[in-house]
Design a protein around this motif. Structure first.
Motif, mmCIF file in Angstrom:
data_model
loop_
_atom_site.group_PDB
_atom_site.id
_atom_site.type_symbol
_atom_site.label_atom_id
_atom_site.label_comp_id
_atom_site.label_asym_id
_atom_site.label_seq_id
_atom_site.Cartn_x
_atom_site.Cartn_y
_atom_site.Cartn_z
ATOM 1 N N PHE A 1 0.807 -1.223 0.000
ATOM 2 C CA PHE A 1 0.000 0.000 0.000
ATOM 3 C C PHE A 1 0.842 1.277 0.000
ATOM 4 C CE2 PHE A 1 -3.210 -3.017 0.953
ATOM 5 C CZ PHE A 1 -4.442 -2.430 0.755
ATOM 6 N N ALA A 2 2.134 1.148 0.212
ATOM 7 C CA ALA A 2 3.014 2.325 0.293
ATOM 8 C C ALA A 2 2.940 3.153 -0.986
ATOM 9 C CB ALA A 2 4.446 1.890 0.558
ATOM 10 N N GLY A 3 2.733 4.458 -0.823
ATOM 11 C CA GLY A 3 2.724 5.366 -1.971
ATOM 12 C C GLY A 3 1.454 5.341 -2.794
ATOM 13 N N LYS A 4 0.491 4.513 -2.395
ATOM 14 C CA LYS A 4 -0.769 4.425 -3.145
ATOM 15 C C LYS A 4 -1.750 5.448 -2.567
ATOM 16 C CE LYS A 4 0.828 0.936 -5.457
ATOM 17 N NZ LYS A 4 0.409 -0.444 -5.220
ATOM 18 N N ASP A 5 -2.299 6.261 -3.448
ATOM 19 C CA ASP A 5 -3.193 7.322 -2.975
ATOM 20 C C ASP A 5 -4.097 7.778 -4.109
ATOM 21 O OD1 ASP A 5 -4.073 9.177 -0.945
ATOM 22 O OD2 ASP A 5 -3.045 10.752 -2.058
ATOM 23 N N SER B 1 -11.001 -0.231 2.611
ATOM 24 C CA SER B 1 -10.083 -1.106 3.339
ATOM 25 C C SER B 1 -10.761 -2.458 3.517
ATOM 26 C CB SER B 1 -9.738 -0.517 4.714
ATOM 27 O OG SER B 1 -10.911 -0.439 5.512
ATOM 28 N N SER B 2 -9.998 -3.425 3.985
ATOM 29 C CA SER B 2 -10.586 -4.707 4.381
ATOM 30 C C SER B 2 -10.435 -4.819 5.889
ATOM 31 C CB SER B 2 -9.894 -5.876 3.673
ATOM 32 O OG SER B 2 -8.529 -5.966 4.060
ATOM 33 N N THR B 3 -11.129 -5.761 6.490
ATOM 34 C CA THR B 3 -11.157 -5.881 7.948
ATOM 35 C C THR B 3 -9.773 -5.858 8.572
ATOM 36 O OG1 THR B 3 -13.155 -7.234 7.746
ATOM 37 C CG2 THR B 3 -12.029 -7.252 9.875
ATOM 38 N N MET B 4 -8.851 -6.615 8.033
ATOM 39 C CA MET B 4 -7.508 -6.734 8.612
ATOM 40 C C MET B 4 -6.445 -6.034 7.764
ATOM 41 S SD MET B 4 -8.147 -8.465 11.319
ATOM 42 C CE MET B 4 -6.521 -8.992 11.888
ATOM 43 N N ALA C 1 -8.923 -3.880 -6.513
ATOM 44 C CA ALA C 1 -7.929 -4.895 -6.878
ATOM 45 C C ALA C 1 -6.832 -4.985 -5.819
ATOM 46 C CB ALA C 1 -7.317 -4.568 -8.241
ATOM 47 N N LEU C 2 -6.385 -3.835 -5.330
ATOM 48 C CA LEU C 2 -5.334 -3.797 -4.307
ATOM 49 C C LEU C 2 -5.812 -4.444 -3.011
ATOM 50 C CD1 LEU C 2 -2.506 -2.725 -3.468
ATOM 51 C CD2 LEU C 2 -3.637 -0.598 -2.777
ATOM 52 N N ILE C 3 -7.020 -4.118 -2.601
ATOM 53 C CA ILE C 3 -7.557 -4.659 -1.353
ATOM 54 C C ILE C 3 -7.777 -6.161 -1.452
ATOM 55 C CG2 ILE C 3 -9.613 -4.646 0.131
ATOM 56 C CD1 ILE C 3 -9.721 -1.579 -0.488
ATOM 57 N N LYS C 4 -8.385 -6.607 -2.541
ATOM 58 C CA LYS C 4 -8.611 -8.048 -2.720
ATOM 59 C C LYS C 4 -7.283 -8.811 -2.744
ATOM 60 C CE LYS C 4 -11.264 -9.991 -5.684
ATOM 61 N NZ LYS C 4 -11.856 -11.038 -4.822
ATOM 62 N N GLY C 5 -6.299 -8.240 -3.405
ATOM 63 C CA GLY C 5 -5.010 -8.914 -3.535
ATOM 64 C C GLY C 5 -4.233 -9.019 -2.238
ATOM 65 N N ASN C 6 -4.630 -8.229 -1.236
ATOM 66 C CA ASN C 6 -3.900 -8.239 0.034
ATOM 67 C C ASN C 6 -4.771 -8.654 1.219
ATOM 68 O OD1 ASN C 6 -1.007 -6.936 -0.370
ATOM 69 N ND2 ASN C 6 -2.434 -5.854 -1.733
ATOM 70 N N THR D 1 -8.358 4.896 -8.500
ATOM 71 C CA THR D 1 -9.699 4.682 -9.022
ATOM 72 C C THR D 1 -10.341 3.568 -8.196
ATOM 73 O OG1 THR D 1 -9.034 2.972 -10.593
ATOM 74 C CG2 THR D 1 -8.930 5.267 -11.350
ATOM 75 N N VAL D 2 -11.649 3.448 -8.273
ATOM 76 C CA VAL D 2 -12.327 2.377 -7.551
ATOM 77 C C VAL D 2 -11.786 1.020 -7.989
ATOM 78 C CG1 VAL D 2 -14.541 1.228 -7.148
ATOM 79 C CG2 VAL D 2 -14.430 3.715 -7.199
ATOM 80 N N GLU D 3 -11.574 0.872 -9.294
ATOM 81 C CA GLU D 3 -11.069 -0.404 -9.824
ATOM 82 C C GLU D 3 -9.699 -0.745 -9.242
ATOM 83 O OE1 GLU D 3 -14.087 1.165 -12.673
ATOM 84 O OE2 GLU D 3 -12.382 2.037 -11.597
#
Length: 232
Positions: free
Chosen positions: A15-19, A215-218, A28-33, A22-24
């Motif tokens: 997640f570093a540097g991500k800001d 975000s996701s729960t954890m 994708a980032l949240i699901k992947g982590n 887009t929703v897409e």
């Protein structure tokens, strides 16, 4: 200083540097982590330019997420007679009148949504101090004080989400599970944001939607472009 675990370290790096994604990209980032041992909830938080201490700046409403929440919603209904039977037939988990009031007054709240017929509000009104802070108080504005008990119960069970702005001008809610397809999560996010946009109060001045985060729960949170989240 406590040593970070491998999972936490990996999430922070991802997640570093991500800001202002887009929703897409954010989904994708949240699901992947989302690597917890359970199906994490994908959560949305919105910072609004309102002060809910003023009645004309209160934001509240309800939205039926097109793909549901993925959560088993427990529904309690305050009703008598035929309407109580209607609630049970519709799938309500708890149905009662004064007996249910006494259970709630005793501190036993085993439900996520509370519905009442109009004639039961004198009874339910005694529970304001218990249900109010939990955002469980039935309210005709969001369809939880109604004679159409069947529709209200089925809507609650089917993925309907209530929202209400908090003191700091923040709204948050679950908009699905990490196991959902990306397209379904994206659709749910935009449906939720759209409902909050339509609920803009008359007293709101300046920028209404200041910031949106997912975000996701954890997992860690990431900011989302407001323009990207609003359905065109």
């Amino acid at each position: 200083m406590a040593k970070l675990g491998k999972r936490t370290k990996a999430i922070r790096e991802a997640f570093a540097g991500k800001d202002n994604l887009t929703v897409e990209e954010a989904v994708a980032l949240i699901k992947g982590n989302a690597s917890a041992k359970f199906d994490e909830t994908v959560e949305i938080a919105m910072n609004l330019g309102v002060d809910p201490r003023h009645a004309d700046q209160m934001v509240r409403g309800v939205v039926g997420l097109p793909n549901g929440t993925g959560k088993d919603v427990r529904v309690a209904v305050f009703a008598r007679g035929a309407k109580a039977e209607e609630a049970q037939a519709a799938g309500a988990d708890i149905v009662g009148a004064e007996d249910l009031m006494e259970i709630v007054q005793g501190g036993k709240i085993e439900f996520d949504r509370c519905i009442a017929t109009p004639d039961m509000m004198p009874v339910v009104g005694r529970l304001g101090k218990v249900l109010g802070p939990r955002n469980l108080m039935p309210n005709p504005k969001v369809g939880t004080v109604t004679m159409d008990v069947d529709a209200a119960v089925k809507a609650a069970k089917g993925g309907e989400v209530q929202f209400k702005v908090e003191k700091a001008g923040v709204i948050h809610a679950g908009v699905g599970k990490a196991s959902f397809d990306e397209s379904k999560l994206i659709e749910n996010v935009r449906a939720f944001v759209g409902a909050v946009a339509k609920a803009k109060p008359s007293g709101s001045k300046g920028t209404y939607m200041k910031k949106i985060s997912l975000s996701s729960t954890m997992g860690a949170g990431v900011s989302v472009s407001v323009d990207s989240a609003i359905t065109k």
